[in-house]
Design a protein around this motif. Structure first.
Motif, PDB file in Angstrom:
ATOM      1  N   MET A   1      23.506  -4.620  24.388  1.00 22.63           N
ATOM      2  CA  MET A   1      24.522  -5.544  24.895  1.00 22.63           C
ATOM      3  C   MET A   1      25.703  -4.754  25.463  1.00 22.63           C
ATOM      4  SD  MET A   1      26.715  -8.485  22.837  1.00 22.63           S
ATOM      5  CE  MET A   1      25.297  -9.455  22.372  1.00 22.63           C
ATOM      6  N   ASP A   2      26.250  -5.202  26.574  1.00 23.08           N
ATOM      7  CA  ASP A   2      27.416  -4.567  27.165  1.00 23.08           C
ATOM      8  C   ASP A   2      28.566  -4.570  26.161  1.00 23.08           C
ATOM      9  OD1 ASP A   2      28.789  -3.793  29.944  1.00 23.08           O
ATOM     10  OD2 ASP A   2      30.147  -5.085  28.794  1.00 23.08           O
ATOM     11  N   ILE A   3      29.330  -3.474  26.105  1.00 19.75           N
ATOM     12  CA  ILE A   3      30.371  -3.330  25.090  1.00 19.75           C
ATOM     13  C   ILE A   3      31.439  -4.412  25.197  1.00 19.75           C
ATOM     14  CG2 ILE A   3      31.720  -1.712  26.493  1.00 19.75           C
ATOM     15  CD1 ILE A   3      32.487  -0.336  23.806  1.00 19.75           C
ATOM     16  N   PHE A   4      31.753  -4.851  26.426  1.00 22.27           N
ATOM     17  CA  PHE A   4      32.765  -5.887  26.582  1.00 22.27           C
ATOM     18  C   PHE A   4      32.287  -7.222  26.003  1.00 22.27           C
ATOM     19  CE2 PHE A   4      33.707  -3.048  30.285  1.00 22.27           C
ATOM     20  CZ  PHE A   4      34.855  -2.499  29.740  1.00 22.27           C
ATOM     21  N   LEU A   5      31.022  -7.536  26.261  1.00 20.70           N
ATOM     22  CA  LEU A   5      30.454  -8.769  25.730  1.00 20.70           C
ATOM     23  C   LEU A   5      30.312  -8.684  24.208  1.00 20.70           C
ATOM     24  CD1 LEU A   5      29.336 -11.548  26.372  1.00 20.70           C
ATOM     25  CD2 LEU A   5      27.085 -10.499  26.758  1.00 20.70           C
ATOM     26  N   GLU A   6      29.971  -7.488  23.708  1.00 21.02           N
ATOM     27  CA  GLU A   6      29.845  -7.294  22.264  1.00 21.02           C
ATOM     28  C   GLU A   6      31.198  -7.474  21.569  1.00 21.02           C
ATOM     29  OE1 GLU A   6      28.311  -3.960  19.022  1.00 21.02           O
ATOM     30  OE2 GLU A   6      27.803  -3.743  21.142  1.00 21.02           O
ATOM     31  N   LEU A   7      32.248  -6.921  22.172  1.00 21.26           N
ATOM     32  CA  LEU A   7      33.588  -7.075  21.598  1.00 21.26           C
ATOM     33  C   LEU A   7      34.028  -8.534  21.603  1.00 21.26           C
ATOM     34  CD1 LEU A   7      35.421  -3.966  23.094  1.00 21.26           C
ATOM     35  CD2 LEU A   7      34.852  -4.354  20.683  1.00 21.26           C
ATOM     36  N   ALA A   8      33.715  -9.233  22.699  1.00 24.04           N
ATOM     37  CA  ALA A   8      34.059 -10.658  22.776  1.00 24.04           C
ATOM     38  C   ALA A   8      33.330 -11.433  21.682  1.00 24.04           C
ATOM     39  CB  ALA A   8      33.698 -11.212  24.145  1.00 24.04           C
ATOM     40  N   THR A   9      32.053 -11.100  21.465  1.00 26.60           N
ATOM     41  CA  THR A   9      31.257 -11.758  20.418  1.00 26.60           C
ATOM     42  C   THR A   9      31.848 -11.493  19.038  1.00 26.60           C
ATOM     43  OG1 THR A   9      29.262 -11.483  21.766  1.00 26.60           O
ATOM     44  CG2 THR A   9      28.944 -11.940  19.426  1.00 26.60           C
ATOM     45  N   ILE A  10      32.255 -10.247  18.810  1.00 25.98           N
ATOM     46  CA  ILE A  10      32.835  -9.868  17.518  1.00 25.98           C
ATOM     47  C   ILE A  10      34.124 -10.651  17.250  1.00 25.98           C
ATOM     48  CG2 ILE A  10      34.021  -7.992  16.293  1.00 25.98           C
ATOM     49  CD1 ILE A  10      31.956  -6.081  17.547  1.00 25.98           C
ATOM     50  N   LEU A  11      34.994 -10.717  18.243  1.00 24.44           N
ATOM     51  CA  LEU A  11      36.282 -11.381  18.063  1.00 24.44           C
ATOM     52  C   LEU A  11      36.119 -12.882  17.825  1.00 24.44           C
ATOM     53  CD1 LEU A  11      38.416  -9.545  20.776  1.00 24.44           C
ATOM     54  CD2 LEU A  11      38.466  -9.193  18.304  1.00 24.44           C
ATOM     55  N   ASN A  45      21.000  -9.397  15.334  1.00 21.98           N
ATOM     56  CA  ASN A  45      21.076  -8.154  16.111  1.00 21.98           C
ATOM     57  C   ASN A  45      21.879  -8.322  17.415  1.00 21.98           C
ATOM     58  OD1 ASN A  45      20.544  -5.398  16.320  1.00 21.98           O
ATOM     59  ND2 ASN A  45      18.759  -5.733  17.634  1.00 21.98           N
ATOM     60  N   LEU A  46      22.956  -9.109  17.365  1.00 16.63           N
ATOM     61  CA  LEU A  46      23.833  -9.291  18.522  1.00 16.63           C
ATOM     62  C   LEU A  46      24.952  -8.248  18.551  1.00 16.63           C
ATOM     63  CD1 LEU A  46      24.177 -13.192  18.592  1.00 16.63           C
ATOM     64  CD2 LEU A  46      22.719 -11.746  20.035  1.00 16.63           C
ATOM     65  N   VAL A  47      25.219  -7.638  17.394  1.00 20.42           N
ATOM     66  CA  VAL A  47      26.248  -6.608  17.293  1.00 20.42           C
ATOM     67  C   VAL A  47      25.579  -5.319  16.843  1.00 20.42           C
ATOM     68  CG1 VAL A  47      28.345  -5.869  16.100  1.00 20.42           C
ATOM     69  CG2 VAL A  47      28.059  -8.271  16.752  1.00 20.42           C
ATOM     70  N   THR A  48      25.562  -4.316  17.717  1.00 16.49           N
ATOM     71  CA  THR A  48      24.887  -3.051  17.403  1.00 16.49           C
ATOM     72  C   THR A  48      25.819  -2.024  16.798  1.00 16.49           C
ATOM     73  OG1 THR A  48      25.297  -2.288  19.661  1.00 16.49           O
ATOM     74  CG2 THR A  48      23.185  -3.390  19.222  1.00 16.49           C
ATOM     75  N   TYR A  49      27.132  -2.218  16.969  1.00 13.75           N
ATOM     76  CA  TYR A  49      28.132  -1.344  16.364  1.00 13.75           C
ATOM     77  C   TYR A  49      27.981   0.101  16.838  1.00 13.75           C
ATOM     78  CZ  TYR A  49      31.766  -0.690  12.816  1.00 13.75           C
ATOM     79  OH  TYR A  49      32.956  -0.459  12.190  1.00 13.75           O
ATOM     80  N   GLY A  50      28.038   0.281  18.168  1.00 12.06           N
ATOM     81  CA  GLY A  50      27.927   1.615  18.754  1.00 12.06           C
ATOM     82  C   GLY A  50      29.201   2.428  18.595  1.00 12.06           C
ATOM     83  N   GLU A  51      29.217   3.601  19.218  1.00 13.41           N
ATOM     84  CA  GLU A  51      30.334   4.537  19.033  1.00 13.41           C
ATOM     85  C   GLU A  51      31.669   3.965  19.521  1.00 13.41           C
ATOM     86  OE1 GLU A  51      30.427   7.396  17.335  1.00 13.41           O
ATOM     87  OE2 GLU A  51      28.406   6.799  16.759  1.00 13.41           O
ATOM     88  N   GLY A  52      31.633   3.256  20.668  1.00 12.35           N
ATOM     89  CA  GLY A  52      32.877   2.686  21.184  1.00 12.35           C
ATOM     90  C   GLY A  52      33.474   1.661  20.247  1.00 12.35           C
TER      91      GLY A  52
END
Length: 380
Positions: A1-11, A45-52
């Protein structure tokens, strides 16, 4: 998942699950962790928690401890008195020993066992305070003792974490190393308090001359990061430096304004990422299959606080009923416990299994506290 979309999902998940948790009378942080478990690799598995994302979560940890320092009342800390110190000391020592020895008995390596003992020590009384307010018991002798002991408990928990991180870095667990490390922590705190306090006040006062938006807040954040760096440079946990920076900044004229700004920045972005990330890194399957150890570990975490803090209260001349109430009030682990587990995972001391069991303990102690506390006060 793109990091921007992942961050939006997290928030979005952080606020949504946090809201649902608060509707059930539980801390929002607990809901955010559950949201992370659901969205993480264990289930959706929507949040992979990568390095960024991990870097932003690490900043959330540092900011959380910076806020803890900002909100620490130094005068209250000086005046908590002998009773609260004894309650906090035994309330840290007993769970630590319980966690360490059960982990050793279960076959965990010594360093992992020490971290599992350390995760047991931290108390978060935000949930307890909410229940005490509801019961109209916050401004009682018992309520005051719980809150005051929590101040000492936080500092002891951070010191334990700092010692464990440094011991892991140096690769030894000898008594002499512990004495040296405690000395390093004391010197770091003492020098920072003697030199840093006045310097930080002058720096923040001078920052008003820079006519740009939010200069004071920016300088405060820079101080937080510098102290985190210095702490790591001296082989002390970065969060210890952030906590100390918060204490020093709290003595400035701009403290109230800075607290408000850091709360806005932290809780709108960085801290939710940390809390959802804790859930995402938790392996739900390990918790389910851990069975006996997870149950015993969580049970000892509950009993350890009741016995330790209760004994401290009895020594301090509280009645048996009051000692039980204080012990129950010190059961929940949240912020510092989560940070300890997260640092243990980041340092490579805890594997995902041990980390997940730690998170399960945090969640269980949080869930059982409200009914136990109401039961303890219903005995009056």
């Amino acid at each position: 998942m793109d990091i921007f979309l992942e961050l939006a999902t997290i928030l979005i998940a952080a606020k949504g699950f946090g809201y649902l948790s608060s509707r059930f009378g539980l801390p929002a942080a607990l809901g955010q962790i559950v949201g992370g478990i659901i969205l993480g690799p264990s289930l959706l598995n929507l949040v992979t928690y990568g390095e960024g994302v991990r870097l932003l979560a690490d900043l959330g940890v540092i900011m959380l401890l910076f806020l803890a320092g900002l909100e620490t009342d130094i005068e209250e800390f000086k005046n908590v008195g002998f009773p609260s110190f004894v309650i906090a000391l035994l309330g840290v020592l007993v769970p630590f020993l319980f966690g360490y020895f059960i982990a050793i008995e279960w076959g965990y390596p010594q360093m992992q066992a020490l971290f599992l003992g350390g995760v047991m020590t931290a108390t978060s009384v935000s949930l307890t305070a909410n229940v005490l307010i509801e019961l109209k018991k916050l401004r009682t002798r018992v309520g005051a003792a719980i809150l005051a002991a929590a101040v000492v408990d936080d500092v002891l928990g951070i010191m334990i974490l700092t010692i464990l991180v440094a011991m892991n870095t140096k690769g030894s667990v000898y008594v002499e190393d512990i004495v040296i490390l405690v000395g390093e922590i004391v010197v770091f705190f003492a020098v920072s308090m003697l030199i840093g306090s006045r310097a930080i006040k002058e720096i923040l006062r001078g920052s008003h001359k820079i006519n740009l938006p939010e200069t004071v807040t920016t300088i405060a954040l820079a101080i937080m990061l510098i102290f985190a760096y210095l702490a790591e440079h001296f082989q002390i946990a970065a969060i210890t430096g952030a906590y100390l920076a918060g204490i020093l900044v709290a003595g400035s004229e701009d403290a109230k304004k800075i607290i408000d700004k850091i709360i806005t920045i932290g809780y709108s972005f960085f801290i939710p990422i940390f809390l959802v990330g804790v859930g995402a890194e938790t392996d739900a399957h390990v918790v389910i299959t851990a069975g006996g150890f997870a149950f015993i570990y969580s049970f000892l975490a509950i009993i350890g606080k009741i016995i330790g803090c209760g004994a401290g209260a009895l020594i301090s001349k509280f009645k048996v009923k009051e000692a039980l109430q204080i012990g129950v009030g010190m059961i929940p682990r949240m912020e510092v416990g989560l940070i300890m587990a997260n640092i243990g995972l980041a340092e490579g001391v805890l594997d995902r299994g041990a980390f997940s069991i730690s998170i399960a303990m945090v969640m269980i102690t949080t869930l059982v506290t409200p009914p136990l506390l109401k039961w303890a006060f219903a005995r009056e």
